[in-house]
Design an enzyme around this catalytic site. Structure first.
Site, PDB file in Angstrom:
ATOM      1  N   CYS A   8       2.197 -44.054   1.372  1.00  0.00           N
ATOM      2  CA  CYS A   8       0.878 -43.429   1.241  1.00  0.00           C
ATOM      3  C   CYS A   8      -0.144 -44.540   1.064  1.00  0.00           C
ATOM      4  O   CYS A   8      -0.140 -45.226   0.040  1.00  0.00           O
ATOM      5  CB  CYS A   8       0.861 -42.474   0.042  1.00  0.00           C
TER       6      CYS A   8
ATOM      7  N   CYS B 209      -6.357 -39.520   4.232  1.00  0.00           N
ATOM      8  CA  CYS B 209      -4.976 -39.996   4.374  1.00  0.00           C
ATOM      9  C   CYS B 209      -5.040 -41.432   4.865  1.00  0.00           C
ATOM     10  O   CYS B 209      -5.518 -41.683   5.974  1.00  0.00           O
ATOM     11  CB  CYS B 209      -4.188 -39.116   5.341  1.00  0.00           C
TER      12      CYS B 209
END
Length: 281
Positions: free
Chosen positions: A81, A220
């Protein structure tokens, strides 16, 4: 259980300090913590644990002291991530678990070791160079869009909207349909539209994303890297810098010959204590 809340361009996380890997963290507890009405609320959980104390990080302990144990909001794991890594590093620095220096700070993840550096108010993290490896489609309602499959340590499908379709009008309340043969472990799907030119960059892209395990998020980081790589390919370039605007803010993606740097704000907003028994009751 102590926690800190942080976000990177609106991609928010609950950070749990657990240096010695002593917490009994389960998928049910993670999902309860991330519940926005009955828990703290977040797109995921970042457990801060020494690499040597985590079974998935032990092999990387010689390269990085800290392992980012990242969980999606539904209690599933994710390999990587980008925004989470930037927030993770902000936490290490502000709590004194790491010391800022001229050298990049290594962090172990399920996708390997990434490096981070402080850039004024921003945190930049270096990840693997995105790999464009296939074409596939995403279907959203009655709309089917072709896209590029991209590996950034985790899987992405980048789909450009045709002219005349409004990015803001897409209904991302449910997951787009994708080919499980291409994405057997699921995929993050990015939808993009061109933005106005930004000085000093090679392109500007607007993006929304549906993340596997977390639904639509405001940002994201690995998705922005995937989008940046596709934008450069479409411009006929192997390297360069792309500005990516997400609903939560602005990120900068720089693709080099052998890596990809993701830069943007990473903010810690609160600290406190949570009661696991109450969350699970």
């Amino acid at each position: 259980m102590e926690f800190t809340k942080g976000h990177g361009t609106g991609n928010d996380f609950v950070i749990l300090p657990d240096p010695d890997g002593a917490l009994d963290l389960t998928p049910g507890l993670v999902a309860a913590i991330c519940d926005r009405r009955r828990g703290i609320g977040g797109d995921g959980v970042l457990r801060v644990v020494r690499a040597a104390k985590h079974p998935e990080g032990a092999a990387l302990a010689g390269d990085a002291e800290w392992f980012m144990d990242y969980w999606n909001s539904d209690g599933s794991f994710a390999e990587m991530c980008g925004n989470g890594a930037r927030v993770f590093v902000r936490y290490l620095l502000e709590t004194g678990l790491a010391t800022p220096s001229g050298a990049a700070l290594p962090v172990a993840t399920r996708a390997g070791v990434v490096r981070a550096r402080v850039e004024g108010e921003a945190i930049a993290v270096e990840m693997r160079r995105p790999l464009l490896y296939a074409t596939a489609t995403a279907t959203l309602g009655g709309l089917t869009l072709p896209g590029a499959a991209v590996d950034v340590g985790n899987p992405h499908l980048v789909c450009a909207l045709p002219a005349g379709l409004d990015l803001a009008a897409l209904d991302l309340t449910r997951a787009p349909d994708v080919d499980p043969g291409v994405f057997p472990a699921g995929v993050n799907v990015e939808f993009t539209a061109p933005g106005e030119p930004v000085d000093g960059t090679d392109g500007h892209v607007l993006m929304r994303v549906y993340e596997r395990g977390s639904a639509e998020t405001l940002s994201c980081g690995t998705g922005a890297c995937a989008v940046g790589a596709v934008a450069l390919r479409d411009a006929g370039q192997d390297t360069g810098t792309i500005t990516v605007d997400v609903p939560g803010g602005r990120l900068t993606v720089t693709v080099t010959d052998d890596s990809c740097w993701l830069s943007g704000p990473a903010v810690l907003v609160a600290t406190g204590e949570l009661t696991p028994g109450a969350l699970l009751s």
